[in-house]
Design a protein around this motif. Structure first.
Motif, PDB file in Angstrom:
ATOM      1  N   ARG A 366       0.851  -1.194   0.000  1.00 34.42           N
ATOM      2  CA  ARG A 366       0.000   0.000   0.000  1.00 34.42           C
ATOM      3  C   ARG A 366       0.881   1.235   0.000  1.00 34.42           C
ATOM      4  O   ARG A 366       1.949   1.248   0.600  1.00 34.42           O
ATOM      5  CB  ARG A 366      -0.847   0.033   1.277  1.00 34.42           C
ATOM      6  CG  ARG A 366      -1.736  -1.165   1.456  1.00 34.42           C
ATOM      7  CD  ARG A 366      -2.396  -1.073   2.818  1.00 34.42           C
ATOM      8  NE  ARG A 366      -3.123  -2.315   3.087  1.00 34.42           N
ATOM      9  CZ  ARG A 366      -3.708  -2.580   4.239  1.00 34.42           C
ATOM     10  NH1 ARG A 366      -3.619  -1.697   5.236  1.00 34.42           N
ATOM     11  NH2 ARG A 366      -4.343  -3.706   4.415  1.00 34.42           N
ATOM     12  N   ARG A 367       0.374   2.266  -0.680  1.00 36.54           N
ATOM     13  CA  ARG A 367       1.043   3.566  -0.591  1.00 36.54           C
ATOM     14  C   ARG A 367       0.342   4.354   0.496  1.00 36.54           C
ATOM     15  O   ARG A 367      -0.861   4.534   0.471  1.00 36.54           O
ATOM     16  CB  ARG A 367       0.968   4.308  -1.921  1.00 36.54           C
ATOM     17  CG  ARG A 367       1.787   3.644  -3.008  1.00 36.54           C
ATOM     18  CD  ARG A 367       2.087   4.596  -4.133  1.00 36.54           C
ATOM     19  NE  ARG A 367       3.055   5.625  -3.766  1.00 36.54           N
ATOM     20  CZ  ARG A 367       4.379   5.423  -3.698  1.00 36.54           C
ATOM     21  NH1 ARG A 367       4.873   4.246  -3.965  1.00 36.54           N
ATOM     22  NH2 ARG A 367       5.186   6.419  -3.373  1.00 36.54           N
ATOM     23  N   LYS A 369       0.605   7.731   3.433  1.00 39.75           N
ATOM     24  CA  LYS A 369       1.300   8.874   3.987  1.00 39.75           C
ATOM     25  C   LYS A 369       1.708   8.509   5.396  1.00 39.75           C
ATOM     26  O   LYS A 369       0.928   7.936   6.134  1.00 39.75           O
ATOM     27  CB  LYS A 369       0.375  10.096   4.014  1.00 39.75           C
ATOM     28  CG  LYS A 369       0.332  10.812   2.703  1.00 39.75           C
ATOM     29  CD  LYS A 369      -0.306  12.168   2.877  1.00 39.75           C
ATOM     30  CE  LYS A 369      -0.241  12.908   1.543  1.00 39.75           C
ATOM     31  NZ  LYS A 369      -1.004  14.162   1.594  1.00 39.75           N
ATOM     32  N   GLU A 435       5.220  10.116   1.642  1.00 41.32           N
ATOM     33  CA  GLU A 435       4.455   9.012   1.093  1.00 41.32           C
ATOM     34  C   GLU A 435       5.407   7.854   0.828  1.00 41.32           C
ATOM     35  O   GLU A 435       6.423   8.018   0.164  1.00 41.32           O
ATOM     36  CB  GLU A 435       3.740   9.422  -0.187  1.00 41.32           C
ATOM     37  CG  GLU A 435       2.608   8.486  -0.516  1.00 41.32           C
ATOM     38  CD  GLU A 435       1.785   8.987  -1.688  1.00 41.32           C
ATOM     39  OE1 GLU A 435       0.649   9.410  -1.471  1.00 41.32           O
ATOM     40  OE2 GLU A 435       2.297   8.914  -2.806  1.00 41.32           O
ATOM     41  N   GLU A 437       5.793   3.383   0.253  1.00 39.56           N
ATOM     42  CA  GLU A 437       5.112   2.136  -0.064  1.00 39.56           C
ATOM     43  C   GLU A 437       5.309   1.177   1.103  1.00 39.56           C
ATOM     44  O   GLU A 437       6.437   0.930   1.518  1.00 39.56           O
ATOM     45  CB  GLU A 437       5.683   1.533  -1.341  1.00 39.56           C
ATOM     46  CG  GLU A 437       5.012   0.224  -1.681  1.00 39.56           C
ATOM     47  CD  GLU A 437       5.390  -0.250  -3.080  1.00 39.56           C
ATOM     48  OE1 GLU A 437       6.337  -1.035  -3.174  1.00 39.56           O
ATOM     49  OE2 GLU A 437       4.743   0.179  -4.057  1.00 39.56           O
ATOM     50  N   GLU A 438       4.186   0.691   1.648  1.00 40.23           N
ATOM     51  CA  GLU A 438       4.289  -0.239   2.775  1.00 40.23           C
ATOM     52  C   GLU A 438       3.915  -1.627   2.318  1.00 40.23           C
ATOM     53  O   GLU A 438       2.904  -1.837   1.669  1.00 40.23           O
ATOM     54  CB  GLU A 438       3.344   0.197   3.890  1.00 40.23           C
ATOM     55  CG  GLU A 438       3.936   1.280   4.749  1.00 40.23           C
ATOM     56  CD  GLU A 438       3.234   1.370   6.088  1.00 40.23           C
ATOM     57  OE1 GLU A 438       2.056   0.976   6.168  1.00 40.23           O
ATOM     58  OE2 GLU A 438       3.876   1.823   7.056  1.00 40.23           O
TER      59      GLU A 438
END
Length: 587
Positions: A366-367, A369, A435, A437-438
């Motif tokens: 997921r992207r 913040k 931001e 990417e997780e």
RNA sequence: GCGGCCGUGGUCUAGCCUGGACUAGGACAGGGGCCCUCCAAGCCCCUAACCCGGGUUCGAAUCCCGGCGGCCGCACCA
């Protein structure tokens, strides 16, 4: 030993008989009788030690082997740091105030709550004393003045090695041995959630005034497991197997209404109505119910009783006690089913400064913040000196959002941990929102804990097995926990029958059965002896054995007898001990 | 920890109030022997006890005090 009179006698008759039987036949007895005895301790004798161990084996088989959990074994003694972190040095304790007039002892915190309506939670002894005086709390019995409250901690205290300052405690539960090993265990579970770890072992609780023989002990054996799951994915994958099963629950709502009788709800209903808050807890409650069924305790003689907020242990968000009807004491807790949430891991993480979070991978990256926090090591070192290493670690374990918000609002962040509060100022950290990417997230697993008192279960098993037939005792122990499995008896002790019986005896021993040979006294007397010891099967060698090689196999519960050829005996017995109704088929 | 009741072979108990004849009795269990075809049969023999300490007394299982332990009630049982 003790003598009971009048109305007491009928009610406690059974317990009395079991205590006598236990001493007479060697299941258990009070410890240290040679020196006058010491309450809160019991010895298990030859039959009891095996019975207890077999119940333990059965538990391990059902809760560890069949559930695919891990079993570990950790020390009984632990350094004080462990129990300070777990909250036991602070909470495994009671403030007791005695009345200076009548000498009665009271829970000081309860008095304050009852009489002044003030929560005593978190108050130190002096504060409690002050509050009691301020609100003019008196002895509820005689109105006398109270002496300053004193704490009694139920942990057994000792020193480790020759250093008196190195304090250790006997564990009051096996759970902490699991929590302190969480990182390694999670690794051994190949970093997956959910997973569970079990432990069986001795625990110590320095009870103020233990009684009731094996029911309340200062040294007890606990069988428990910690089941770790993702709080954001709390669903029990095995719920389908149990959701139609009925549980008898005396839940909080009923207790508040003053009810004493449990209601019967399916697991699904109990979860839907939020009477059970964690699915995994419900799952293990079903397992616990079935486990007791197999020990001879039917549904009608057990239920689950919810603990009210004030009664719960300090770590628990919800607890159900599994209670069993015992002849003398009414319904007695034999297991506790606590939802400990992430309490223990959180505490150990704060105390040790080690990250105990588990990494859970997202299905898709997921992207998001996200704030990132960078600690300024030099600055922190200047301010906190020796502690700066720990402060840095704690800070980096704190959600950055929390720090960012506090700094924005108050200009400082109060970092708690290690029993202290550190003030973090904006210049100590760099916070960035970016931001990223997780691929996953770090979470502290939530924990449900089924915890069984083996000593109480052993006693309950005996009580439920106890029966009388024609004035003799028949101990109908479940066949898989009976200490002696098979008795081998020559019908008479002459004409070569003992010799033949000895052969059968060795044969069965060689096949791995727990066998006892007995040729003393009449055959009826020997059957009676074996009934009383709970031996499920007696094999009798008679004259027909010498002719055709068959023996008589007698069932303890029904006294039915069938003839089985000696060569087929091991297979026959194996089937019997696997639970098959071999007597109905063959006779 | 408080109050009540209690503590006799392996188990259950008689005796205790009214101290001596108690070398402490019985039942069951246990050991040895006789007997020997299926549910504690019978007979003979044996083993084995006054919770601990102090006191009163010529003399204590028995009375008194303390301790330890048990049961019940209160409190406690995170």
């Amino acid at each position: 030993m003790e003598r009971l009179r009048g109305a007491d006698l009928s009610q406690s008759d059974k317990c009395q008989k079991i205590m006598e039987l236990a001493k007479r036949r060697g299941f258990f007895w009070p410890s240290y009788e040679l020196y006058g005895g010491e309450s809160g301790f019991i010895d298990y004798g030859p039959l009891g030690a095996i019975l207890k161990r077999k119940i333990e084996e059965k538990w391990i088989n059902q809760f560890v082997v069949k559930e695919g959990l891990m079993l570990i074994d950790t020390p009984v003694i632990g350094p004080s740091a462990v129990f300070e972190a777990s909250g036991h040095t602070a909470h495994f304790t009671d403030p007791i105030a005695s009345c200076s007039r009548c000498g009665r002892k009271w829970r000081a915190d309860h008095l304050l709550e009852d009489q002044a309506g003030i929560s005593a939670e978190g108050l130190a002894l002096v504060e409690l004393d002050a509050a009691l005086k301020e609100h003019e709390v008196h002895c509820p019995e005689c109105g006398g003045n109270l002496e300053a409250p004193q704490v009694f901690n139920e942990l057994f205290k000792t020193t480790i090695g020759p250093y008196s300052e190195h304090v250790g405690y006997g564990r009051p539960e096996t759970a902490q041995g699991i929590f302190v090993n969480f990182k390694r265990l999670h690794e051994l579970a190949r970093n997956r959630l959910p997973f569970g770890v079990a432990q069986v072992g001795k625990c110590m609780r320095n009870e103020i005034s233990p009684r009731q023989g094996p029911i309340r002990l200062r040294e007890l054996t606990i069988m428990e497991l910690e089941f770790f799951f993702d709080p954001e994915n709390p669903h029990c994958s095995k719920l389908k197997e149990v959701e139609e099963e009925k549980l008898r629950l005396l839940h909080e709502e009923l207790i508040r209404e003053g009810k004493n009788e449990p209601v019967e709800l399916s697991v699904r209903e109990a979860l839907e109505r939020n009477h059970i808050k964690a699915e995994w807890n419900a799952y293990f409650m079903v397992k616990a119910k079935r486990f007791l069924n197999e020990l001879g305790i039917s549904d009608g003689d057990q239920f689950f009783k919810e603990k009210l907020v004030g009664e719960r242990a300090h770590y628990s968000a919800q607890t159900y006690d599994q209670v069993v009807r015992l002849s003398r004491w009414g319904f007695v807790e034999v297991s506790g089913h606590a939802w400990r949430t992430d309490y223990d891991l959180k505490m150990h993480m704060a105390s040790s400064g080690v990250d105990l979070r588990a990494y859970v991978q997202f299905e898709k990256p997921r992207r998001v913040k996200k704030f990132t926090l960078k600690a300024h090591h030099k600055q922190l070192a200047q301010v906190f000196g020796k502690d700066s290493g720990r402060v840095t670690r704690l800070l980096e374990l704190t959600p950055p959002e929390e720090v960012a918000e506090a700094l924005k609002a108050d200009g400082r962040y109060l970092l708690r941990g290690n029993g202290q509060t550190y003030t973090i100022l904006p210049e100590h950290v760099t916070l960035k929102e970016e931001e990223v990417e997780e691929k996953g997230r770090r979470i502290l697993p939530s924990v449900v804990e089924p915890s069984f008192g083996l000593d109480r279960l052993t006693y309950a098993t005996l009580e439920y097995a106890y029966s009388e037939k024609n004035d003799r005792v028949v101990l109908k122990l479940p066949r898989d926990v009976a200490p002696i499995q098979v008795a081998v008896l020559p019908l008479v002790s002459k004409n070569g029958l003992p010799e033949k019986a000895e052969q059968i005896h060795s044969l069965l021993k060689g096949e791995g059965f727990a066998v006892e040979y007995d040729d003393a006294g009449s055959i009826g007397r020997r059957y009676a002896r074996m009934d009383e010891a709970g031996t499920p099967i007696a094999v009798t060698i008679d004259y027909q054995t010498l002719e055709d090689g068959t023996v008589t196999v007698r069932d303890r519960n029904s006294w039915k007898q069938v003839r089985v050829s000696a060569t087929k005996l091991p297979a026959f017995l194996r089937e019997f001990f696997q639970g098959r109704d071999v007597f109905a088929v063959s006779s």
